[in-house]
Motif scaffolding. Structure first.
Motif, PDB file in Angstrom:
ATOM      1  N   ASP A 112      16.748  19.473  30.006  1.00 19.98           N
ATOM      2  CA  ASP A 112      16.011  20.195  28.972  1.00 19.98           C
ATOM      3  C   ASP A 112      16.786  21.405  28.436  1.00 19.98           C
ATOM      4  OD1 ASP A 112      13.793  20.020  27.381  1.00 19.98           O
ATOM      5  OD2 ASP A 112      12.414  20.963  28.786  1.00 19.98           O
TER       6      ASP A 112
ATOM      7  N   ASP B 289       9.544  26.430  31.920  1.00 25.82           N
ATOM      8  CA  ASP B 289       9.144  25.124  31.399  1.00 25.82           C
ATOM      9  C   ASP B 289      10.115  24.039  31.843  1.00 25.82           C
ATOM     10  OD1 ASP B 289       6.947  26.256  30.121  1.00 25.82           O
ATOM     11  OD2 ASP B 289       8.024  26.520  28.225  1.00 25.82           O
ATOM     12  N   ALA B 290      11.404  24.360  31.859  1.00 23.77           N
ATOM     13  CA  ALA B 290      12.404  23.386  32.317  1.00 23.77           C
ATOM     14  C   ALA B 290      12.228  23.093  33.805  1.00 23.77           C
ATOM     15  CB  ALA B 290      13.813  23.903  32.031  1.00 23.77           C
TER      16      ALA B 290
ATOM     17  N   PHE C  10      17.187  24.322  20.102  1.00 20.97           N
ATOM     18  CA  PHE C  10      16.117  24.862  20.924  1.00 20.97           C
ATOM     19  C   PHE C  10      16.373  24.629  22.408  1.00 20.97           C
ATOM     20  CE2 PHE C  10      12.104  24.131  23.161  1.00 20.97           C
ATOM     21  CZ  PHE C  10      11.528  25.380  23.009  1.00 20.97           C
ATOM     22  N   ARG C  11      16.109  25.650  23.188  1.00 22.48           N
ATOM     23  CA  ARG C  11      16.136  25.546  24.645  1.00 22.48           C
ATOM     24  C   ARG C  11      14.843  26.168  25.141  1.00 22.48           C
ATOM     25  NH1 ARG C  11      20.715  27.837  28.843  1.00 22.48           N
ATOM     26  NH2 ARG C  11      19.881  29.880  28.341  1.00 22.48           N
ATOM     27  N   PRO C  12      14.044  25.421  25.893  1.00 24.30           N
ATOM     28  CA  PRO C  12      12.757  25.958  26.336  1.00 24.30           C
ATOM     29  C   PRO C  12      12.932  27.099  27.336  1.00 24.30           C
ATOM     30  CG  PRO C  12      13.226  23.911  27.455  1.00 24.30           C
ATOM     31  CD  PRO C  12      14.307  24.098  26.422  1.00 24.30           C
ATOM     32  N   ASP C  13      11.856  27.802  27.574  1.00 25.19           N
ATOM     33  CA  ASP C  13      11.830  28.817  28.603  1.00 25.19           C
ATOM     34  C   ASP C  13      12.245  28.167  29.928  1.00 25.19           C
ATOM     35  OD1 ASP C  13      10.831  31.566  29.513  1.00 25.19           O
ATOM     36  OD2 ASP C  13       9.715  30.181  30.821  1.00 25.19           O
TER      37      ASP C  13
END
Length: 179
Positions: free
Chosen positions: A92, A14-15, A8-11
């Motif tokens: 992140d 968000d990072a 998973f890699r956040p939007d």
């Protein structure tokens, strides 16, 4: 290859919020440029942040103190041209690259390229976005991908820079001619 592309890699937003860019860079008129806000990011895309940094030493101290704890942090200053300060780090699942340049944001090449690319995508719609994204997936960087799709000859970075002052009518014709 990015350190954290698996899983998973956040939007990107968000990072950016998670590493507190707005708080740390508030004195440097920062802007996010590049593929994530354009909607053409690939798994290898990074988050590029440009800043107006009239005092390079102060800028370097701020980014060191703010992001120095992040994975693979590095800080350097170019020895030619505008002597821009560049900071790289991972957070992140995203690679960040933060540029501090003494020029105002509106005078920086990265901003001008971003504005042109954003205008082109707004004018060309989803069809243009998909064509550029397909070239990005084939491994092309952003400006070369746009240049290929738009049939621009010569250095892609220079050609995109030339489009900054173009009227929408000209950009529409360019898009239509290469559809």
């Amino acid at each position: 290859m990015r350190a954290a592309t698996e899983g998973f890699r956040p939007d990107y937003a968000d990072a950016v919020a998670g590493v507190r860019v707005a708080e740390h860079l508030k004195d440097f008129d920062w802007r996010i440029v590049g593929t994530p806000p354009l909607g053409i990011a690939t798994a290898n895309s990074d988050i590029d942040i440009i800043c107006h940094a009239s005092d390079y030493e102060r800028f370097a101290k701020v980014v060191w103190g703010s992001f120095g704890y992040c994975l693979n942090f590095s800080l350097r200053q170019w020895t030619s041209g505008g002597r821009c300060v560049v900071c790289d780090f991972f957070f992140d699942g995203w690679e960040f690259q933060v540029f501090g340049d003494c020029r105002a944001i509106v005078d920086q090449s990265a901003w001008r390229h971003f504005v042109v690319e954003q205008r082109l995508l707004n004018l060309g719609g989803e069809t243009l976005r998909q064509r550029v994204f397909a070239e990005r997936l084939e491994g092309l960087k952003t400006e070369p991908a746009f240049a290929k799709v738009l049939g621009l000859d010569g250095d892609p970075f220079s050609e995109m820079q030339k489009l900054f002052e173009a009227k929408d009518e000209h950009l529409h014709l360019l898009i239509a001619r290469n559809s």
